[in-house]
Design an enzyme around this catalytic site. Structure first.
Site, short mmCIF file in Angstrom:
data_model
loop_
_atom_site.label_atom_id
_atom_site.label_comp_id
_atom_site.label_asym_id
_atom_site.label_seq_id
_atom_site.Cartn_x
_atom_site.Cartn_y
_atom_site.Cartn_z
N GLU A 116 14.25 -24.54 49.12
CA GLU A 116 13.13 -23.45 50.35
C GLU A 116 13.88 -23.26 50.31
O GLU A 116 14.90 -23.71 51.80
CB GLU A 116 11.85 -24.79 49.94
CG GLU A 116 11.37 -25.63 49.06
CD GLU A 116 9.94 -25.84 49.35
OE1 GLU A 116 9.53 -25.93 50.31
OE2 GLU A 116 9.25 -26.93 48.71
N PRO A 117 13.23 -22.13 50.94
CA PRO A 117 13.42 -20.88 52.41
C PRO A 117 13.65 -21.75 53.75
O PRO A 117 14.29 -21.88 54.45
CB PRO A 117 12.18 -20.41 52.58
CG PRO A 117 11.43 -20.28 51.38
CD PRO A 117 11.35 -21.11 50.41
N ARG A 257 56.76 -10.67 37.85
CA ARG A 257 56.76 -9.38 39.71
C ARG A 257 58.67 -10.04 40.00
O ARG A 257 58.93 -11.14 40.40
CB ARG A 257 55.74 -10.25 40.32
CG ARG A 257 56.27 -9.56 41.31
CD ARG A 257 56.02 -7.55 41.55
NE ARG A 257 55.75 -7.58 43.29
CZ ARG A 257 55.68 -6.06 42.65
NH1 ARG A 257 55.08 -5.31 42.07
NH2 ARG A 257 55.48 -5.11 44.78
N GLN A 268 62.11 -20.20 46.52
CA GLN A 268 61.72 -21.73 46.67
C GLN A 268 60.33 -21.55 47.49
O GLN A 268 59.47 -22.07 47.46
CB GLN A 268 62.65 -21.95 47.80
CG GLN A 268 62.68 -23.61 47.99
CD GLN A 268 63.49 -24.24 48.68
OE1 GLN A 268 63.48 -24.38 50.42
NE2 GLN A 268 64.09 -25.17 47.63
N GLY A 329 49.83 -11.06 46.50
CA GLY A 329 49.85 -9.46 47.46
C GLY A 329 48.64 -8.76 46.92
O GLY A 329 47.80 -8.82 46.74
N GLU A 353 24.10 -27.80 45.42
CA GLU A 353 24.42 -28.92 45.23
C GLU A 353 24.71 -30.14 46.20
O GLU A 353 24.84 -30.80 46.24
CB GLU A 353 25.23 -29.24 43.87
CG GLU A 353 24.30 -29.10 42.76
CD GLU A 353 24.35 -29.28 41.94
OE1 GLU A 353 24.79 -30.43 41.97
OE2 GLU A 353 24.82 -28.83 40.44
#
Length: 368
Positions: A116-117, A257, A268, A329, A353
């Protein structure tokens, strides 16, 4: 076999719409249609009510594979379980037949109305009231952050029946979208999972038959908490799927790429990032699957394990998706590539949750 089937379905029928669903912030109807057609929209419903009767681990795999391509769509099977599990755990046989049967058929989704709010992490502080009136209850209040609100036909609603008893004065009810006095707020404008509508649910003198109470009066909060023990694992599964999708995409990208005359996958620094991502995802998967097995067996340490799986997997998802953006990137930062969407979608798994701070409180109180 289940994983192969759901992955094929997800890649063919759900993935092609994922970017548009996010961009347009619209409900993934294509995903719902595909899941219903394959009986994968609410796999947890027992066979006795016309469901697939999937166990907790099978349910996790379905959610994981859908989330791998579209996190918003994975909330269809996940929230159908969240909304309906209180009925399965605590409802009368008549109530189960009445609501599990249409859910299994795909005639209506289920949502869960706890927050609830002014009652988020402190759910026991809710103000929504249910007052007995003859053989009916009259509900008044506001529920916030309700997933698939407005799309679902059925709502498990927690409401105060005895204000003097705090959590022991809360009861659970099934409310239908068509009940007089039920209405919905505008969709929230969210960072991620934009295809899964989140709205307030307004209950204005909603009069429902008393036999729509789930379990005994005053047991609603206990049912709500027991439900979360089981369904936090579905959020772990969602986080796991998002992370796996991000790793899979990044892995393909770095092999194509080229910089400094060779694929960046040969550097690496890149390899170590991918290794860490894969290692953490696998740790999250093992924890999540083990928790799912405990959910199925009803093990005594389920509360700890469910919280641990949700907390760890969602932290991993946030880290892995952020790293995936880094690996792409500048391209990773654009909406032309899916990893920025995955990063935005991952964030909510650390919040809903039960926030990961609350998960740590739950774990600390239930140390094995």
């Amino acid at each position: 076999m289940l994983r192969d089937a759901i992955r094929s379905l997800a890649e063919a029928k759900i993935a092609p719409y994922a970017a548009a669903v996010d961009e347009e912030a619209r409900f993934p109807q294509e995903a719902l249609d595909a899941l219903v057609a394959s009986d994968l929209h609410a796999v947890h419903v027992p066979e006795s009510y016309g469901g697939a009767g999937a166990d907790a681990l099978a349910t996790v795999i379905v959610i994981e594979e859908v989330a791998r391509v579209c996190a918003s769509s994975s909330l269809i099977p996940a929230v159908n379980k969240l909304g309906s599990l209180p009925v399965i755990l605590s409802g009368s046989e008549d109530l189960k037949k009445k609501y599990m049967t249409p859910l299994a058929k795909g005639d209506g989704m289920f949502s869960y109305c706890l927050s609830e709010p002014d009652a988020g992490s402190d759910a026991a502080g809710m103000k929504t009231k249910a007052v007995r009136d003859g053989d009916h209850y009259v509900l008044n209040g506001v529920k916030r952050w309700i997933t698939n609100a407005g799309e679902s036909e059925y709502y498990t609603v927690m409401a105060v029946t005895d204000p003097t008893k705090r959590s022991k004065g809360i009861s659970a009810f099934v409310v239908e979208k068509s009940d007089a006095g039920v209405s919905f707020g505008a969709p929230e404008k969210k960072l991620g999972i934009k295809g899964s509508p989140t709205r307030e649910v307004y209950l204005d003198n909603v009069r429902i038959p008393a036999d729509r109470m789930i379990g005994e009066e005053g047991t609603g909060f206990a049912t709500a908490m027991k439900t979360l023990d089981h369904t936090r694992i579905t959020i772990a599964a969602q986080a796991l799927g998002i992370a796996q999708g991000a790793l899979d995409y990044a892995k393909g990208y770095v092999q194509e790429r080229k910089q400094f005359g060779k694929p960046i996958a040969e550097f690496q620094g890149i390899q170590f990032m991918l290794a860490d991502m894969a290692m953490k995802i696998e740790a999250a998967r093992q924890l999540t699957y083990a928790a799912a097995a405990k959910s199925e067996r009803g093990d005594s340490d389920l509360t700890f394990q469910g919280a641990a799986a949700k907390c760890f997997a969602s932290d991993v998802a946030m880290e892995v998706t952020t790293d995936a953006v880094q690996l792409l990137g500048g391209y990773g930062y654009t909406r032309d590539y899916p990893v920025e969407r995955m990063m935005r979608d991952a964030k909510i798994t650390q919040i809903y949750e039960g926030t990961n701070q609350v998960q740590r409180i739950v774990m600390a109180r239930n140390l094995p």
